[in-house]
Scaffold this active site. Structure first.
Site, PDB file in Angstrom:
ATOM      1  N   GLU A 294     -12.643  53.229 -10.735  1.00  0.00           N
ATOM      2  CA  GLU A 294     -12.381  53.858 -12.476  1.00  0.00           C
ATOM      3  C   GLU A 294     -11.809  53.256 -13.712  1.00  0.00           C
ATOM      4  O   GLU A 294     -10.968  52.458 -13.473  1.00  0.00           O
ATOM      5  CB  GLU A 294     -11.833  54.806 -12.751  1.00  0.00           C
ATOM      6  N   CYS A 328      -9.363  55.726 -21.874  1.00  0.00           N
ATOM      7  CA  CYS A 328     -11.492  55.083 -21.454  1.00  0.00           C
ATOM      8  C   CYS A 328     -12.487  55.981 -22.238  1.00  0.00           C
ATOM      9  O   CYS A 328     -13.328  55.367 -22.278  1.00  0.00           O
ATOM     10  CB  CYS A 328     -11.193  54.935 -19.878  1.00  0.00           C
TER      11      CYS A 328
HETATM   12  P1  NAD Z   1      -6.702  46.067 -16.311  1.00  0.00           P
HETATM   13  O1  NAD Z   1      -8.086  45.817 -15.717  1.00  0.00           O
HETATM   14  O2  NAD Z   1      -6.173  44.468 -17.429  1.00  0.00           O
HETATM   15  O3  NAD Z   1      -5.781  46.018 -15.194  1.00  0.00           O
HETATM   16  C1  NAD Z   1      -5.277  47.287 -14.415  1.00  0.00           C
HETATM   17  C2  NAD Z   1      -4.369  47.048 -13.410  1.00  0.00           C
HETATM   18  O4  NAD Z   1      -4.922  46.010 -12.333  1.00  0.00           O
HETATM   19  C3  NAD Z   1      -3.099  46.497 -13.391  1.00  0.00           C
HETATM   20  O5  NAD Z   1      -2.013  46.830 -13.200  1.00  0.00           O
HETATM   21  C4  NAD Z   1      -2.993  45.182 -13.197  1.00  0.00           C
HETATM   22  O6  NAD Z   1      -1.864  44.392 -12.907  1.00  0.00           O
HETATM   23  C5  NAD Z   1      -4.026  45.050 -11.664  1.00  0.00           C
HETATM   24  N1  NAD Z   1      -4.718  43.753 -11.536  1.00  0.00           N
HETATM   25  C6  NAD Z   1      -5.521  42.901 -12.327  1.00  0.00           C
HETATM   26  N2  NAD Z   1      -5.885  41.743 -12.018  1.00  0.00           N
HETATM   27  C7  NAD Z   1      -5.432  42.175 -10.610  1.00  0.00           C
HETATM   28  C8  NAD Z   1      -6.128  41.873  -9.328  1.00  0.00           C
HETATM   29  N3  NAD Z   1      -6.680  40.199  -9.435  1.00  0.00           N
HETATM   30  N4  NAD Z   1      -6.120  42.035  -8.089  1.00  0.00           N
HETATM   31  C9  NAD Z   1      -5.117  43.788  -8.267  1.00  0.00           C
HETATM   32  N5  NAD Z   1      -4.568  44.032  -9.553  1.00  0.00           N
HETATM   33  C10 NAD Z   1      -4.784  43.228 -10.713  1.00  0.00           C
HETATM   34  O7  NAD Z   1      -6.767  47.561 -16.632  1.00  0.00           O
HETATM   35  P2  NAD Z   1      -5.794  47.705 -18.773  1.00  0.00           P
HETATM   36  O8  NAD Z   1      -5.658  47.093 -19.475  1.00  0.00           O
HETATM   37  O9  NAD Z   1      -4.596  47.401 -17.753  1.00  0.00           O
HETATM   38  O10 NAD Z   1      -6.063  48.822 -18.663  1.00  0.00           O
HETATM   39  C11 NAD Z   1      -7.162  49.145 -19.393  1.00  0.00           C
HETATM   40  C12 NAD Z   1      -8.615  49.117 -18.859  1.00  0.00           C
HETATM   41  O11 NAD Z   1      -8.427  50.799 -18.063  1.00  0.00           O
HETATM   42  C13 NAD Z   1      -9.691  49.750 -19.692  1.00  0.00           C
HETATM   43  O12 NAD Z   1     -11.222  48.809 -19.508  1.00  0.00           O
HETATM   44  C14 NAD Z   1     -10.207  51.537 -19.576  1.00  0.00           C
HETATM   45  O13 NAD Z   1     -11.144  51.835 -20.337  1.00  0.00           O
HETATM   46  C15 NAD Z   1      -9.648  51.518 -18.363  1.00  0.00           C
HETATM   47  N6  NAD Z   1      -9.542  52.516 -17.856  1.00  0.00           N
HETATM   48  C16 NAD Z   1     -10.163  53.386 -16.977  1.00  0.00           C
HETATM   49  C17 NAD Z   1     -10.315  54.981 -17.130  1.00  0.00           C
HETATM   50  C18 NAD Z   1     -10.799  55.632 -16.227  1.00  0.00           C
HETATM   51  O14 NAD Z   1     -10.535  56.724 -15.457  1.00  0.00           O
HETATM   52  N7  NAD Z   1     -12.609  55.741 -16.317  1.00  0.00           N
HETATM   53  C19 NAD Z   1      -8.873  55.779 -17.330  1.00  0.00           C
HETATM   54  C20 NAD Z   1      -7.539  54.144 -18.106  1.00  0.00           C
HETATM   55  C21 NAD Z   1      -8.422  53.600 -18.659  1.00  0.00           C
END
Ligand code: NAD
Length: 526
Positions: A294, A328
């Site tokens: 997501e 989001c």
């Molecule tokens: P992010 O992608 O930076 O991080 C998300 C998670 O991924 C964190 O736990 C991070 O440590 C981990 N991560 C980072 N690199 C990784 C890798 N190489 N392998 C595995 N895991 C890794 O996102 P964020 O800043 O935490 O969250 C904000 C984003 O989330 C925004 O884009 C927002 O729109 C989205 N979001 C989407 C929804 C939805 O339901 N569609 C809901 C909430 C947030």
């Protein structure tokens, strides 16, 4: 039979009510919780791998974005070896957990919901300190967590029961849902309790075992929730808790051959990377890994000539600036038809000027800080881009109210649909206002990004709403209301296109993503 009895006993699902903070007793409860939690800031939390508390030489800290000098928690930086060990332990636990009758797993979720209710204010206080949510936003995060426990618990009782099949003459046939294996759960920080907990409990209740790696911006809330699950009776090897760098530990967890699926919520970039990693078969891997991804949004609200303008202004403001635009589902584009464009802008400017920005623990503030220093920099950079792409109507820089990461609610008008600030996810309090010729043109603009998460339309014309219902290509569409605040059970949530795999959290299809169906047919010999 057990299933039916428990269903009756539990009653139908209903959403956890939000706390009314205008009542003195609730204000006092929140103030007391903030004081209590303030006394617990800065503690160290171990990794939990099969119940063993593990510390590492390298640490990472989580800080309060309203007051960056305040450390919320100190965490371990797991190595690749520890990440691998967590998957191995979860895999061992799976052999036992999957054999427990499916209708028994929900009990832990119902108990967790009860504990959360008792500690509602305290958990909200942690959310307030760790990620800068205001009181109502923090409360909504905990209420949604309770909802996920109650809703998925009931859903599993339904799925554990008999499933309808077309009868075959001369055969006895049935279908059962069985779990998949080890889940790697990778949540974002912006719904630090609800989204993290939702993916964890959906996995546990379906009979899978979990390694959860929280975001580096919100590990304390995840640690508190995992402790609640243990208290609620979830065995310690069924949910393993690993903190560390997303790229190192996250990659190791995703690649591990015994990882069966990855439940991820976060940015488009990380989601696509995880999808790619998970698709590569590793030596010894026996299955195709499932991914539930997501991702981001560039959500728009269309304001039509036939809209109630005051209610549109209110809906756009709350959707764009609630939790500093870091949802989001946040409205980052207002697409406004020509006839009412000037009137809308005038009213929007007045409304945005009333927004108070400051520390999240102060209930007078509608907006708190953005989550960290790098988010602040990236958002401010986008504001500079926006100033060149349109006309600054409100905000435009840091809010100098305190020492935290505060940004003014920013509105940039006259933005072209193809401008960067109209296409790229900023994830902060920045709204692009885009003029449209008419309603059809507004719909075209709304659909013209790579995302498709939420959307909204303000119009009193039912024909236009009907048209939007068909043509506006988003997973969650809202009419004459804000485009944030999806409720479990009422608004199953998930987006199209680059917004993700449309998993519809909080809906009746969600748990099936974590299960596989087995059909058994036996010839009856008479
Ligand atoms: P992010 O992608 O930076 O991080 C998300 C998670 O991924 C964190 O736990 C991070 O440590 C981990 N991560 C980072 N690199 C990784 C890798 N190489 N392998 C595995 N895991 C890794 O996102 P964020 O800043 O935490 O969250 C904000 C984003 O989330 C925004 O884009 C927002 O729109 C989205 N979001 C989407 C929804 C939805 O339901 N569609 C809901 C909430 C947030």
């Amino acid at each position: 039979m057990v299933t039916v009895e428990r269903k009756i006993q539990r009653g139908e699902f209903s959403n956890e009510p939000f706390v009314n903070f205008s009542m003195p007793e609730n204000r006092k409860a929140m103030e007391d919780a903030l004081k209590k939690v303030a006394g617990e800031l800065g503690r160290e939390y171990p990794l939990y791998i099969a119940g063993e508390k593990i510390t590492t030489p390298e640490k990472m800290t989580s800080i309060n974005p309203s007051h960056p000098n305040q450390v919320v928690g100190i965490f371990q930086k797991a190595t690749i070896e520890l990440a691998n060990r967590a998957v191995e332990e979860a895999n061992r636990a799976f052999e036992r957990w999957k054999r427990i009758p499916a209708e028994e797993h929900p009990e832990c979720l119902f108990r967790a919901a009860e504990i959360l209710r008792q500690r509602k204010f305290e958990m909200a206080a942690w959310v307030c300190y760790e990620v800068g949510k205001t009181w109502p936003e923090a409360d909504a995060d905990i209420a949604e967590t309770i909802d996920f426990c109650e809703f998925y618990g009931r859903e599993m009782l339904r799925l554990a029961g008999p499933q309808p099949l077309t009868p075959m003459k001369g055969e006895k046939n049935y279908l059962v849902y069985i779990p998949l294996g080890v889940a790697v759960v990778i949540p974002p920080w912006n719904f630090p309790c609800a989204i993290m907990a939702g993916m964890v409990v959906a996995s546990v209740v379906t009979g899978n075992t979990v390694v959860v790696k929280p975001s580096g911006d919100s590990p304390t809330i995840a640690a508190k929730f995992v402790e609640i699950l243990y208290e609620a009776g979830v065995p310690k090897d069924v949910v393993n808790f690993v903190t560390g760098s997303g790229s190192t530990v996250g990659d190791a967890l995703v690649r591990h051959p015994k990882t069966r699926y990855i439940a991820f919520t976060g940015s488009k970039e990380t989601g696509l990377h995880i999808g790619e990693q998970a698709a590569k078969k590793q030596p010894g891997q026996m299955w195709i890994k499932r991914t539930v991804l997501e991702m981001g949004g560039k959500d728009a609200i269309i304001v039509d000539d036939e809209a109630d303008l005051d209610s549109a202004v209110e809906g756009v403001t709350v959707s764009a600036f609630g939790y500093q635009g870091q949802k989001c589902s946040a409205c980052s584009r207002a697409i406004v038809t020509q006839k009412i464009y000037d009137a809308f802008l005038e009213k929007l400017k007045e409304r945005v000027a009333k927004i108070k920005v400051g520390p999240a623990e102060d209930p007078d503030n509608f907006m708190g800080p953005v989550v960290n220093k790098s988010a602040m920099k990236s958002i401010l950079d986008y504001i500079e881009v926006g100033k060149k792409e349109g006309k600054l109507i409100a905000g435009g820089g840091p809010a100098k109210t305190a020492d935290g990461y505060f940004i003014q609610p920013t509105v940039i008008a006259g933005v072209s649909p193809k401008a960067r600030i109209a296409q790229e996810e900023i994830f902060g309090p920045v709204l692009a206002v885009i003029p449209a010729r008419d309603f059809d043109n507004a719909l075209e603009i709304a659909n013209d990004t790579e995302f498709g998460l939420t959307g909204g339309v303000y119009s009193r014309n039912p024909e236009k709403l009907e048209k939007a219902a068909e043509a506006f290509h988003v997973g969650n569409l809202y009419f004459n209301r804000k485009c944030t605040g999806a409720m479990v059970g009422a608004h199953p949530f998930g987006g199209f296109n680059m917004s993700g795999t449309d998993s519809k959290t909080g809906g009746k299809d969600y748990l099936l993503l974590f299960l596989q169906a087995k059909t058994v047919a036996e010839k009856i010999t008479s």
